[in-house]
Each structure stands twice: as structure tokens, then as C-alpha cells.
Design a protein around this motif. Sequence first.
Motif, short mmCIF file in Angstrom:
data_model
loop_
_atom_site.label_atom_id
_atom_site.label_comp_id
_atom_site.label_asym_id
_atom_site.label_seq_id
_atom_site.Cartn_x
_atom_site.Cartn_y
_atom_site.Cartn_z
N ALA A 175 0.82 -1.26 0.14
CA ALA A 175 -0.04 0.07 -0.06
C ALA A 175 1.00 1.43 -0.04
O ALA A 175 0.51 2.36 -0.51
N PHE A 176 1.95 1.40 0.78
CA PHE A 176 2.58 2.30 0.95
C PHE A 176 3.23 2.69 -0.48
O PHE A 176 3.57 3.88 -0.96
N LEU A 177 3.75 1.75 -1.15
CA LEU A 177 4.41 1.76 -2.62
C LEU A 177 3.53 2.55 -3.56
O LEU A 177 3.98 3.47 -4.43
N LYS A 178 2.05 1.87 -3.30
CA LYS A 178 1.57 2.60 -4.37
C LYS A 178 0.96 3.87 -4.07
O LYS A 178 1.08 4.73 -4.90
N TYR A 179 0.77 4.16 -2.96
CA TYR A 179 0.44 5.65 -2.46
C TYR A 179 1.45 6.69 -2.88
O TYR A 179 1.50 7.76 -3.34
N LEU A 180 2.64 6.34 -2.29
CA LEU A 180 4.16 7.28 -2.52
C LEU A 180 4.32 7.21 -4.26
O LEU A 180 4.16 8.39 -4.67
N LEU A 181 4.34 6.31 -4.82
CA LEU A 181 4.63 6.37 -6.44
C LEU A 181 3.50 7.02 -7.32
O LEU A 181 3.71 7.82 -7.92
N THR A 182 2.29 6.92 -6.62
CA THR A 182 1.15 7.61 -7.43
C THR A 182 1.19 9.21 -7.21
O THR A 182 1.11 9.77 -8.04
N ALA A 183 1.47 9.47 -5.98
CA ALA A 183 1.67 10.83 -5.52
C ALA A 183 2.95 11.57 -6.35
O ALA A 183 2.81 12.53 -6.65
N TYR A 184 4.03 10.77 -6.18
CA TYR A 184 5.30 11.49 -6.74
C TYR A 184 4.83 11.60 -8.58
O TYR A 184 5.36 12.47 -8.77
N ALA A 185 4.47 10.55 -9.03
CA ALA A 185 4.44 10.69 -10.44
C ALA A 185 3.42 11.50 -10.95
O ALA A 185 3.45 12.15 -12.10
N GLU A 186 2.41 11.91 -9.98
CA GLU A 186 1.41 12.92 -10.62
C GLU A 186 1.82 14.41 -10.01
O GLU A 186 1.07 15.32 -10.54
N GLY A 187 3.16 14.68 -9.58
CA GLY A 187 3.71 16.20 -9.59
C GLY A 187 3.97 16.23 -8.16
O GLY A 187 4.65 17.50 -8.04
N GLU A 188 3.68 15.52 -7.21
CA GLU A 188 3.93 16.05 -5.91
C GLU A 188 5.31 15.83 -5.52
O GLU A 188 6.13 15.06 -6.09
N SER A 189 6.12 16.61 -4.89
CA SER A 189 7.50 16.72 -4.43
C SER A 189 7.61 15.43 -3.59
O SER A 189 6.79 14.66 -3.08
N LEU A 190 8.91 14.89 -3.63
CA LEU A 190 9.42 13.80 -2.98
C LEU A 190 8.90 13.78 -1.39
O LEU A 190 8.10 12.76 -1.11
N TYR A 191 9.02 14.80 -0.76
CA TYR A 191 8.99 14.85 0.59
C TYR A 191 7.24 14.62 0.86
O TYR A 191 6.67 13.98 1.73
N LEU A 192 6.61 15.55 -0.10
CA LEU A 192 5.09 15.65 0.25
C LEU A 192 4.58 14.16 -0.39
O LEU A 192 3.45 13.82 0.39
N ALA A 193 4.97 13.52 -1.22
CA ALA A 193 4.65 12.16 -1.63
C ALA A 193 4.69 11.47 -0.31
O ALA A 193 3.73 10.35 -0.22
N VAL A 194 5.97 11.41 0.20
CA VAL A 194 5.99 10.36 1.23
C VAL A 194 5.01 10.91 2.53
O VAL A 194 4.51 10.05 3.10
N ARG A 195 4.75 12.05 2.64
CA ARG A 195 3.62 12.48 3.56
C ARG A 195 2.35 11.91 3.28
O ARG A 195 1.70 11.40 4.31
N ARG A 196 1.95 12.32 2.11
CA ARG A 196 0.77 11.63 1.74
C ARG A 196 0.62 10.05 1.94
O ARG A 196 -0.49 9.52 2.42
N ALA A 197 1.62 9.54 1.66
CA ALA A 197 1.55 8.04 1.59
C ALA A 197 1.58 7.75 3.21
O ALA A 197 0.88 6.92 3.92
N ARG A 198 2.34 8.50 4.05
CA ARG A 198 2.32 8.08 5.37
C ARG A 198 1.16 8.26 6.08
O ARG A 198 0.54 7.73 6.89
N GLU A 199 0.33 9.44 5.62
CA GLU A 199 -0.95 9.71 6.23
C GLU A 199 -2.18 8.81 5.92
O GLU A 199 -2.92 8.46 6.65
N ARG A 200 -1.90 8.21 4.56
CA ARG A 200 -2.98 7.32 4.19
C ARG A 200 -2.79 6.00 5.11
O ARG A 200 -3.60 5.37 5.33
N LEU A 201 -1.30 5.35 5.17
CA LEU A 201 -1.19 4.36 6.06
C LEU A 201 -1.87 4.56 7.51
O LEU A 201 -2.43 3.80 7.95
#
Length: 854
Positions: free
Chosen positions: A318-344
Motif C-alpha cells: 500500500a505504501f509503495l502504491k500511495y508514494l509512487l502515485t503521488a510522486y508521479a502525479e507531480g507532488e514533491s518527494l517529501y510531500l509524496a512520502v507525507r501523503r503516503a504516510r498519512e494514508r497508512l
Amino acid sequence: MSKPISQPISQPIGKRVILKLEGTLEQGFQGMLEIGVEGEPSFAEQVGELPPAPYLAAQLQQWQQEYRKLSRATRIILKRASTQLGALSYREQMEACRQTAQALTQAFQQWLGSAAFTAIDKFLRTTLSLHEPIRLLIRTPDQRLYHLPWHCWDFIEDYAQAEVAFGRPISRFPIQNSSLPSASESVRILAILGDSRSIDTEQDRRILQQLPDAAVEFLVEPSLSQISQQLWGRNWDVLFFAGHSRTEDNRGRIFINSQDSLSIEDLKLGLKQAIGCGLKLAIFNSCDGLGLAYELESLYLPQLVVMRQPIPDRVAQAFLKYLLTAYAEGESLYLAVRRARERLQEEWEREFPCAGWLPVVFQNPAAIPPTWQELLGQRDASTAGMPPSAIVSSVRVPASPLIRPSAPQEWLGSLGRKRDLRIVLAIGILNALLLTGVRTTGILQPLELKAFDQMIIRRPPERPDPRILIVGITQEDILAQQQRNESMQRISTSAQTYNQPFDVSLSDQSLSRILEILLRHQPRVIGLDIYRDFPVLPNQPQLAGYLRQQSIIAICKAEDYWNAKIPTINPPPEVPVEHIAFSDFQTDDDQILRRQLLQMNPLKQRSTTGCEATQSFSVKVAFAYLQQQGITAQITPYDDLQIGNRIFESLRPRQGGYQFLRAADKGVSQILMNYRAATEPAITISMGELLDSQSDINPAYIKDKIVLIGVTAPQGDLWNTPYSNAQKQQIKGVKVQAHMISQLISAALDQRPLLSIWSQGMEFVWVLGWSVLGSMLVWQYIGDKNEFENRKRLILYSVAAVIITSVILSILCFVAFLMGNWLPFVTSLLGFIASSSVTVIYLMLKNRRSSFNL
């Protein structure tokens, strides 16, 4: 199957926040906070402390024990573990884990809320916006801080676009190969799917295959040679690993197939090759990855994402999916990690406690995290090649509520009919003349200097001068030299009682090592702000050679103009005389340093004097730096400062706020100090940091810079500045020198203004204008009204006029100060108050006399 290349997304300019924490949980931490615009040097700094918290280490260990009881295998499906433990037992274990996590979180939040840390927390909130991207990088030698739940910090929770990462205390840019790969139409990913026993790495494969604009090379349960061939033979943007891993004695180990496991040391050369060819990001979607992070950090990998603890298989997917989806859609790496962490945290922690605690980012402080589009080589055309915009504070002067644009014409007609204009002008002129005469006695000088101090400390903040580096000799450095049995006593040739040894702050051995490191990285100028009036020890011939270098400038102490009892101090015997400068400062009567000495002639009161330098240390260093920039700088025969074609007049008696200078001050060339409006005038490192990290130091911090070497230990050489009253601290002499050097080179290279003073005639006209304005405003207000009608409102009007005028006058003087002109604020305000008061008294007496005659 990859999708068509997406359009680049313009990323908002974010802030980079670096929090350096030196210490341990048992001893407490000294904190240094730096804030800068992404991609530019820091522009704001703050210091603070965190108190000792050994209880945090104990609570952290207790939580880790409870967490690991939930599953002793790596990336294992926890339902299997619950079957083994029994349903009730597993629920009890989950509850114990949640309780210890809550206790750790509360203790951690209380620790960050301690009074000693409030300055940093408040500084963050007043400097940063809630709506801007923020990457907060924590740099600390205590690796236990990596395990703490920093995402529970109130600041991170309040700032929705902020995320925490960790970095080494010492950093540098990774060594790049001579030819970096060109931009590609795809993000190049090397995906290693390791030992898959008990876990489903095929789900990781499917997630990677769905990425847009990605070219993924999969290695499924490979051998060491297969991994090595890919690292050496191809250029990669991202390295990905899924499988089993663990940390052993702070070393990471990954299991690449059912028989083999590897340490980072096994892949060290191949990873260095990949990083040199452009590898920017590594993601280890595996358990217990902090050991991997510790070792990969030493290779200066730009960015790394790992898991702090063992991670359940489904959570990892789940983390990998959340992280790479946000990152590839244009979020910065930091914010992509945060969005993935918050969804977890929201979707998975009910079933898997503390799932949101697991992902963590490690960052090379010298690198900037790329976006997905930057990995593709794409940039927004509207911002390509442009640096982040500087935030420039400006001061607007509000229009006076007492004056209208057509007021002069209306007043002249009105006053001509009502009163004799000559009386109004006479009152203003007489008050201006009287105040000017009083001013020449020096009575108003202390007040004008205090106004000068207020304008200095209220200027918009500036970043430390990036062209200057200070190497400070701290108290710890002095003790370390003594522990190394380096000679810390020498015979002074300048002492009043000769052949008397005295303690020195920098031994020959340490100075030699410092100069060796600095000269190797080619600074433009090295300023030695340490008294050395004794020869180099015979066993240090290399140091003698260093001191003869053309780039080194040393100091001596000249004959004192103001106190003949203070002895001269000779320069280092090995330094050529043309590279010697005097180090003298001159404070005002209140012991505050506001003037910078440029040049003075030796008094030669004693035949034994050995310091005959005519230029100050700051001038000598700045001129040497500018000369290598192709800019001529000199002191003219009239003692003025000339930089290129610009001439800055030296400060003279009876000028501006300095109406009363000591007679001896007439024999020197000096200018006003325009301190750099920064917490520190330049980046400062300790001698110990320089010597300990010489192999890791970033050459950009030294090459073509001005490097000042001076004592920053708390004893002696402390000076009061305009900031001293506000900040409750004095600053060291070497930092004063940095302020002085910075103001000279900034005037030449950045067009930063030097402070100047108007001529006496122009200042008299300025004071006269405010004096006449005070008389005319009162006269216009009272008009033909009698005493009875205006007496009750007169006092309120006068007070309001003084307050409004004070505000307007202070704003005008401050704006002029920012432009490089020091105007007489106190004298002008007194002129306004005196003229308006005399006019009020005159009109009241006249009205009373008229009433009596009636």
C-alpha cells in the motif's frame, strides 16, 4: 506498459529548513536552525536547546519491543502471526503496542514543547507560511532520534505541506562522473525483487509497471554479479528493492534470493558508480532499513526512503502504491512520502498499529530532491534557469494626514490674511539655529547614536555573506590541543616584560593543519585574526612556508591612538610586511562599536614598536579579494574610500550624529559600520569540524572565498554592537571583522550601500524644514480662534501632531537609512516639538493680551 509522457508540472518554490542537533538524549542537544529558499543559501538562523531526555530512550526501546512482538518475521502477513499467537493474544499485543506508542508520543511532544526549544518552534512559525512546501532536514549524530515519531510534532501536524527527513552532520555533493547521462523520455528504474519467501513481491512489480513515463528493469531474485552488472553498465535514476532485509549492528543486509544476502559494503563500488552516473533516489520497501540508510548516507546518495521497523507485506504494498502515485502525479518527494504516510495512518493503523510510523526519508543535505518531471529532464518553460525569487522587504511612507498636496498654496494665502508669516518662519528658523548650535556641543550625540542603533537592528534580515567563511577556535578546540600535548605557551616579543611565556589559543601544529587544508581548496584570501608575535617553532618549517603565501594576511596591534599605556603587538615574523594589517577597533563613549577604521598612521611613540601597518585588517582583506575580482580599491590622499570609480567620504568631526569626536579621531580614516542584518555575518565552522571532516568537506565552501581564522571561545575579544542590547550578547572580534569585510565587498559587488552623512548645510535645511513645519501646523490649526474655544483641544492636537510626525519622520529616516543615508532624527523631532510648543505659547499669550484689551 508505459503511458505517454506527462506534461511538466510547475512546482511552487518551497523552503528548506535544516535543524542541526548536537548532543545526545542523555546530555541534551544544542540546536541550530537554518531557513532558506529551496536552491539558495540560508537567509535566517535561530538557536535553541533540547533538554536531556534519557526517559525517551527507555520509552522508545519499550515501544520497539512491543511492536516487534506483533510479527517476528519480515514483511509477513500478520494474520499468520495472529493464528500462531491466538486471536485474544494478538489483540492484547496490539493494544500494548498502541499504549506504548501513545506514551512515547506524549513524552516526545512534551520534550519538543520544553521552554528551551520554544525559540526554534516560534521562529519556524513566524518565518514560514502555512501554505508553502517545507522540507525539514534534521541533522544529528544521535541515531536514536531517527526512530522517534517526528511526524507527531505539533509543527508538522499544523503545517500540512511540511515533512521531516534526516541527514548526516557532514555532507558533500556526490562525486559525478565526467559525462552524466542525457535527458531521457523515461524515468530509468532498476527494480530488485529479492527473496520472496512469505511475501508477495509480484504486487510491487505490478505497481512499478503501472508508473507513467517509467522504464523499469526487473531483477528477480538475482545474484550479486547480476546486480553489479546493472549498476556498472547502465545509468539509473531510481533504485528500488523489495524483499527481506534487516539491520545488524547499524549495518543493513538485504536478502536477494533464498540462499544469498548482501551488505551495502558488498555493493559499495557499484553504488558509487551508479550515484556518479546520476542515481538520485533509492527506495527500500523492506523491513528494518535504518542500517541500510546509515551506510548509504556515507556514499552521499541524494535521496533514500526506508522503513524504520519490520513492515507487514500488505502495508508495504500500500505504501509503495500511495508514494509512487503521488510522486508521479507531480507532488514533491517529501510531500509524496507525507501523503503516503498519512494514508497508512488513516487506512491501516486499525489493523496494523503504527503503520504510519514506518516510512522515513534520508537526504543528502547537499542535494535538492528532484520531482518526477525533473527525473525526466523536463522543466516548466516559464521558470527554466531562473533562481527562486528573493523576498525583498520594503517600507512605504504613508501620506501625512496633516498635509494636503495643495497645502503650501492654501497656507500662504490663509496666513497672509490672518497672521504675519514672518513670525512663523522666525520661530522655525530660530529653533533650527538654536538646536544646531546645541548639537555641536555633543549633547544630542548619545540620543542620535541610540536612534542609529534602532535603525540598524530594525532593518530587513539578510543572509550571511556567502563569500566569507569563519574558522573559529572554540574552547573545545583549545582543550583538544592541550590534550594532544601541542605547545600552547610561547615567548612574546611584544610584551612589556620580555621573555615571559603566555598562553596561546592556536598551536603551530594546529595552525599548520588548518592552512594545509584551506590552501588545498584554494581560497582567495585567508585572514589570520590571531596575534602571533613569536616565530614558528623550529620543528614546523612547513608552517613558516604557509605564512609566506601571498593569500595570507595577518594582524598586529598598532600604537594606540586613544590610550598610550596599551602596548603594541608585533606581527608574525614570517608574514611579509605588505601582508600585515592592524586589528584595532574604536568604540564610542558607550563602548558600542559603530565605526570601522580604514587607515591610520603609526604614532611611533616608542622605538621598539613593530607594528607599522597603516591599513586595517578588514580593508587589507577586502582590497585583496576585490583586486582578484578586477576591482581597484584604495584609500585616497584625502583619507576617503574609493572602490572602482565610487568614492565614499571618510567620517569627519562635526558631521551627522558625530558632532563630538575625540581629538585623536581626527588622525584616522573611518566610516560608519553598516552591519550585515543577519544572526551571523558568515558561515562559521569550528577548527575541530574542519580538521575532523577534511576529507568530506565541500570544496565550494572554501574555493575563491575569504576565510577568516579567529578565536570564538567565550573568553576575551568581545565587543558591543548595536545588536548587543537587543540580543543581550557581545560578539567576537573575528565576527566583527567579518561584518566589516562584508560591508566593503558588498558595496563593490552587490551595490549594497555604505552609510553616508549629508553635508552640514543639507542637514540644517532638513532640521529647518521640520522646525518650520511645527510652527505652521500649529498656526494653521489655531487660526483666528480665541483661547477659550481651542484650549481644551490644543493639548490633544499637539500630542497627536507630535505622535504622527514622529512616525512619519522615523519612517522617512529609516527609508533613507536603508538607502545609505543617516539623517538626524532626534534633532529634527526636537525641532518640530520645540517650534510647535513655542508657537502655541506665543498664540496663547497673544490671545490673552487681545482679550484683556477688549
